[in-house]
Scaffold this motif. Structure first.
Motif, PDB file in Angstrom:
ATOM      1  N   ALA A  54     -30.144  57.586 -57.664  1.00 61.11           N
ATOM      2  CA  ALA A  54     -31.527  57.349 -57.241  1.00 61.11           C
ATOM      3  C   ALA A  54     -31.988  55.957 -57.665  1.00 61.11           C
ATOM      4  CB  ALA A  54     -32.450  58.420 -57.818  1.00 61.11           C
ATOM      5  N   ASN A  55     -31.623  55.532 -58.878  1.00 62.36           N
ATOM      6  CA  ASN A  55     -31.961  54.174 -59.328  1.00 62.36           C
ATOM      7  C   ASN A  55     -31.353  53.129 -58.394  1.00 62.36           C
ATOM      8  OD1 ASN A  55     -33.372  55.168 -61.516  1.00 62.36           O
ATOM      9  ND2 ASN A  55     -31.740  54.761 -62.993  1.00 62.36           N
ATOM     10  N   GLU A  56     -30.114  53.361 -57.993  1.00 63.35           N
ATOM     11  CA  GLU A  56     -29.439  52.441 -57.080  1.00 63.35           C
ATOM     12  C   GLU A  56     -30.181  52.359 -55.742  1.00 63.35           C
ATOM     13  OE1 GLU A  56     -25.340  52.725 -54.557  1.00 63.35           O
ATOM     14  OE2 GLU A  56     -25.175  53.161 -56.704  1.00 63.35           O
ATOM     15  N   LEU A  57     -30.563  53.517 -55.183  1.00 71.21           N
ATOM     16  CA  LEU A  57     -31.303  53.528 -53.912  1.00 71.21           C
ATOM     17  C   LEU A  57     -32.643  52.812 -54.046  1.00 71.21           C
ATOM     18  CD1 LEU A  57     -30.638  57.178 -52.675  1.00 71.21           C
ATOM     19  CD2 LEU A  57     -29.777  55.068 -51.647  1.00 71.21           C
ATOM     20  N   ILE A  58     -33.308  52.999 -55.165  1.00 74.79           N
ATOM     21  CA  ILE A  58     -34.597  52.340 -55.392  1.00 74.79           C
ATOM     22  C   ILE A  58     -34.408  50.833 -55.512  1.00 74.79           C
ATOM     23  CG2 ILE A  58     -36.456  52.055 -57.092  1.00 74.79           C
ATOM     24  CD1 ILE A  58     -36.189  55.145 -57.546  1.00 74.79           C
ATOM     25  N   ARG A  59     -33.424  50.395 -56.292  1.00 75.29           N
ATOM     26  CA  ARG A  59     -33.162  48.948 -56.450  1.00 75.29           C
ATOM     27  C   ARG A  59     -32.815  48.297 -55.114  1.00 75.29           C
ATOM     28  NH1 ARG A  59     -30.842  50.524 -61.392  1.00 75.29           N
ATOM     29  NH2 ARG A  59     -28.802  50.750 -60.440  1.00 75.29           N
ATOM     30  N   GLU A  60     -32.058  49.027 -54.278  1.00 73.38           N
ATOM     31  CA  GLU A  60     -31.663  48.498 -52.965  1.00 73.38           C
ATOM     32  C   GLU A  60     -32.793  48.582 -51.941  1.00 73.38           C
ATOM     33  OE1 GLU A  60     -28.302  50.894 -51.931  1.00 73.38           O
ATOM     34  OE2 GLU A  60     -26.939  49.813 -53.278  1.00 73.38           O
ATOM     35  N   GLY A  61     -33.873  49.271 -52.284  1.00 74.43           N
ATOM     36  CA  GLY A  61     -34.991  49.434 -51.356  1.00 74.43           C
ATOM     37  C   GLY A  61     -34.723  50.460 -50.266  1.00 74.43           C
ATOM     38  N   ARG A  62     -33.719  51.318 -50.455  1.00 72.16           N
ATOM     39  CA  ARG A  62     -33.323  52.284 -49.433  1.00 72.16           C
ATOM     40  C   ARG A  62     -33.947  53.666 -49.606  1.00 72.16           C
ATOM     41  NH1 ARG A  62     -27.989  53.662 -49.379  1.00 72.16           N
ATOM     42  NH2 ARG A  62     -28.425  54.622 -47.383  1.00 72.16           N
ATOM     43  N   MET A  63     -34.535  53.944 -50.768  1.00 74.77           N
ATOM     44  CA  MET A  63     -35.060  55.287 -51.020  1.00 74.77           C
ATOM     45  C   MET A  63     -36.096  55.714 -49.966  1.00 74.77           C
ATOM     46  SD  MET A  63     -34.838  58.046 -52.845  1.00 74.77           S
ATOM     47  CE  MET A  63     -34.298  57.850 -54.527  1.00 74.77           C
ATOM     48  N   PRO A  64     -37.060  54.863 -49.598  1.00 73.88           N
ATOM     49  CA  PRO A  64     -38.030  55.299 -48.584  1.00 73.88           C
ATOM     50  C   PRO A  64     -37.377  55.685 -47.258  1.00 73.88           C
ATOM     51  CG  PRO A  64     -38.839  53.343 -49.703  1.00 73.88           C
ATOM     52  CD  PRO A  64     -37.411  53.542 -50.151  1.00 73.88           C
ATOM     53  N   GLU A  65     -36.392  54.933 -46.810  1.00 75.87           N
ATOM     54  CA  GLU A  65     -35.758  55.259 -45.520  1.00 75.87           C
ATOM     55  C   GLU A  65     -34.927  56.537 -45.613  1.00 75.87           C
ATOM     56  OE1 GLU A  65     -31.565  53.127 -44.652  1.00 75.87           O
ATOM     57  OE2 GLU A  65     -33.137  51.702 -45.165  1.00 75.87           O
ATOM     58  N   VAL A  66     -34.258  56.767 -46.740  1.00 72.92           N
ATOM     59  CA  VAL A  66     -33.470  57.991 -46.917  1.00 72.92           C
ATOM     60  C   VAL A  66     -34.393  59.209 -46.919  1.00 72.92           C
ATOM     61  CG1 VAL A  66     -31.978  59.269 -48.502  1.00 72.92           C
ATOM     62  CG2 VAL A  66     -31.548  56.836 -48.086  1.00 72.92           C
ATOM     63  N   VAL A  67     -35.475  59.142 -47.673  1.00 70.16           N
ATOM     64  CA  VAL A  67     -36.424  60.261 -47.737  1.00 70.16           C
ATOM     65  C   VAL A  67     -37.078  60.471 -46.373  1.00 70.16           C
ATOM     66  CG1 VAL A  67     -38.585  61.076 -48.762  1.00 70.16           C
ATOM     67  CG2 VAL A  67     -36.818  60.060 -50.212  1.00 70.16           C
ATOM     68  N   LYS A  68     -37.477  59.401 -45.714  1.00 69.73           N
ATOM     69  CA  LYS A  68     -38.097  59.525 -44.385  1.00 69.73           C
ATOM     70  C   LYS A  68     -37.130  60.170 -43.395  1.00 69.73           C
ATOM     71  CE  LYS A  68     -40.460  56.909 -40.744  1.00 69.73           C
ATOM     72  NZ  LYS A  68     -40.038  57.829 -39.717  1.00 69.73           N
ATOM     73  N   GLY A  69     -35.860  59.800 -43.453  1.00 73.76           N
ATOM     74  CA  GLY A  69     -34.867  60.396 -42.562  1.00 73.76           C
ATOM     75  C   GLY A  69     -34.760  61.905 -42.752  1.00 73.76           C
ATOM     76  N   VAL A  70     -34.760  62.339 -44.005  1.00 76.61           N
ATOM     77  CA  VAL A  70     -34.697  63.766 -44.312  1.00 76.61           C
ATOM     78  C   VAL A  70     -35.950  64.465 -43.791  1.00 76.61           C
ATOM     79  CG1 VAL A  70     -34.787  65.443 -46.201  1.00 76.61           C
ATOM     80  CG2 VAL A  70     -33.149  63.559 -46.290  1.00 76.61           C
ATOM     81  N   LEU A  71     -37.121  63.884 -44.048  1.00 73.99           N
ATOM     82  CA  LEU A  71     -38.373  64.501 -43.615  1.00 73.99           C
ATOM     83  C   LEU A  71     -38.475  64.550 -42.098  1.00 73.99           C
ATOM     84  CD1 LEU A  71     -40.888  62.952 -46.182  1.00 73.99           C
ATOM     85  CD2 LEU A  71     -39.775  65.198 -46.264  1.00 73.99           C
ATOM     86  N   ASP A  72     -38.052  63.493 -41.435  1.00 69.57           N
ATOM     87  CA  ASP A  72     -38.093  63.471 -39.966  1.00 69.57           C
ATOM     88  C   ASP A  72     -37.190  64.549 -39.372  1.00 69.57           C
ATOM     89  OD1 ASP A  72     -39.867  61.357 -40.023  1.00 69.57           O
ATOM     90  OD2 ASP A  72     -38.386  59.832 -39.461  1.00 69.57           O
TER      91      ASP A  72
END
Length: 96
Positions: A14-32
Motif C-alpha cells: 500500500a505504501n508503494e501504491l501511495i508513493r507511486e500515486g496509483r492508489m486512487p486509480e486502483v481503488v476507483k477501479g475496484v469501486l467502478d
C-alpha cells in the motif's frame, strides 16, 4: 446475495501504491467494477482496510472480485454473506 468484503492491505504494498500515486486509480477501479452499496476505508487492527458491501450474483464472481486486491495490494481478503434489516425480517418470517 449481499456480501461484505474486507480487504486488509499489506502495508509495504500500500505504501508503494501511495508513493507511486496509483492508489486512487486502483481503488476507483475496484469501486467502478463492484458498484458497492457502501464503501468504508480506515485502520482495522492497525492496518489499512477496505470494507465493501455489494451484491454478488454468483460465486463465480469471487475470482475476478478478489484478484485486484491480491495482485495490486497484496491484501488478505474475507468475503462474508450479510443481511440488512429488511433481509433479516424476511428470513425470520420464514421460521414460523
Amino acid at each position: 446475495m449481499r456480501v461484505l468484503l474486507r480487504a486488509t492491505l499489506d502495508t509495504a504494498k500500500a505504501n508503494e501504491l501511495i508513493r507511486e500515486g496509483r492508489m486512487p486509480e486502483v481503488v476507483k477501479g475496484v469501486l467502478d467494477r463492484l458498484q458497492p452499496e457502501a464503501a468504508y476505508f480506515g485502520p482495522v487492527g492497525g492496518q489499512r482496510t477496505i470494507l465493501l458491501v455489494f451484491d454478488m450474483q454468483d460465486s463465480s464472481q469471487l475470482p475476478p472480485t478478489g484478484e485486484p486486491f491480491f495482485t495490486e495490494m497484496n491484501a488478505r481478503l474475507e468475503v462474508t454473506p450479510i443481511m440488512n434489516a429488511e433481509d433479516l425480517q424476511k428470513g425470520l418470517a420464514q421460521l414460523h
